[in-house]
Design a protein around this motif. Structure first.
Motif, PDB file in Angstrom:
ATOM      1  N   ASP A  59       0.797  -1.229   0.000  1.00  0.00           N
ATOM      2  CA  ASP A  59       0.000   0.000   0.000  1.00  0.00           C
ATOM      3  C   ASP A  59       0.833   1.284   0.000  1.00  0.00           C
ATOM      4  N   HIS A  60       2.070   1.183   0.496  1.00  0.00           N
ATOM      5  CA  HIS A  60       2.878   2.392   0.649  1.00  0.00           C
ATOM      6  C   HIS A  60       4.208   2.341  -0.105  1.00  0.00           C
ATOM      7  N   GLY A  61       4.489   1.200  -0.749  1.00  0.00           N
ATOM      8  CA  GLY A  61       5.728   1.090  -1.519  1.00  0.00           C
ATOM      9  C   GLY A  61       6.974   1.196  -0.667  1.00  0.00           C
ATOM     10  N   LEU A  62       6.890   0.719   0.572  1.00  0.00           N
ATOM     11  CA  LEU A  62       7.983   0.856   1.529  1.00  0.00           C
ATOM     12  C   LEU A  62       8.401  -0.523   2.032  1.00  0.00           C
ATOM     13  N   MET A  63       9.690  -0.728   2.166  1.00  0.00           N
ATOM     14  CA  MET A  63      10.173  -1.996   2.714  1.00  0.00           C
ATOM     15  C   MET A  63      11.446  -1.766   3.511  1.00  0.00           C
ATOM     16  N   PHE A  64      11.707  -2.695   4.424  1.00  0.00           N
ATOM     17  CA  PHE A  64      12.936  -2.669   5.217  1.00  0.00           C
ATOM     18  C   PHE A  64      13.838  -3.795   4.740  1.00  0.00           C
ATOM     19  N   VAL A  65      15.122  -3.485   4.543  1.00  0.00           N
ATOM     20  CA  VAL A  65      16.096  -4.511   4.174  1.00  0.00           C
ATOM     21  C   VAL A  65      17.310  -4.400   5.090  1.00  0.00           C
ATOM     22  N   VAL A  66      17.853  -5.535   5.438  1.00  0.00           N
ATOM     23  CA  VAL A  66      19.044  -5.570   6.279  1.00  0.00           C
ATOM     24  C   VAL A  66      20.243  -5.138   5.443  1.00  0.00           C
ATOM     25  N   VAL A  67      21.011  -4.173   5.957  1.00  0.00           N
ATOM     26  CA  VAL A  67      22.187  -3.692   5.235  1.00  0.00           C
ATOM     27  C   VAL A  67      23.486  -3.922   6.013  1.00  0.00           C
ATOM     28  N   ASP A  68      23.377  -4.246   7.294  1.00  0.00           N
ATOM     29  CA  ASP A  68      24.580  -4.502   8.088  1.00  0.00           C
ATOM     30  C   ASP A  68      24.208  -5.355   9.287  1.00  0.00           C
TER      31      ASP A  68
END
Length: 152
Positions: A59-68
């Motif tokens: 719905d919001h085009g937002l996601m969390f991804v692990v970067v470290d």
């Protein structure tokens, strides 16, 4: 960079039982599975705050991804152990959150034995472009401790 430990929700704890599938042939938890346990705790923390990651992306085009990820393995967990996995926000920026996480063996009398400690930084991304995106104000408000001021 703002240190968000004082303004965001308190430490969250999620129970995890160690199953046979989590272990190696010797009945010891395989090291990579601690990252899965930490991921579940972060996801459940969001869910407890009323934030579902599926609708965030859809719905919001937002996601969390692990970067470290940084982790320190102190003691092994074994098949059948009941663990407590904690997460709390250590730092935040406009586009990322850094979590401090611990995996502890739950003891008989509320004693906890620290097994793994770590730090996990997740970036907020625009899911269509896969580019950094500022955390929306509404999302930040959901993460705040009730009664805290919105002023920074």
């Amino acid at each position: 960079m703002t240190d968000g430990a004082a303004v965001f929700a308190n430490s969250f704890s999620w129970p995890v039982r160690v199953y046979w599938e989590d272990t190696d042939a010797g009945g010891i938890v395989y090291y990579a599975n601690y990252l899965k346990f930490m991921e579940r705790a972060r996801s459940e923390w969001l869910r407890a705050l009323g934030i579902e990651q599926g609708p965030l992306q859809r719905d919001h085009g937002l996601m969390f991804v692990v970067v470290d990820v940084q982790s320190r393995f102190l003691r092994p967990a074994r098949y059948g152990d009941l663990l407590q996995v904690t997460c709390e926000i250590e730092k935040w920026t406009r586009t990322s959150l850094t979590f401090r996480q611990e995996v502890c063996r739950a003891g008989e009398s509320n004693d906890r034995e620290l097994l793994v400690s770590g730090s996990v930084r997740v970036a907020c991304l625009d899911s269509a472009r896969m580019r950094p995106r500022a955390l929306p104000d509404a999302l930040i408000k959901q993460m705040r401790v009730s009664g805290e001021s919105d002023a920074e």
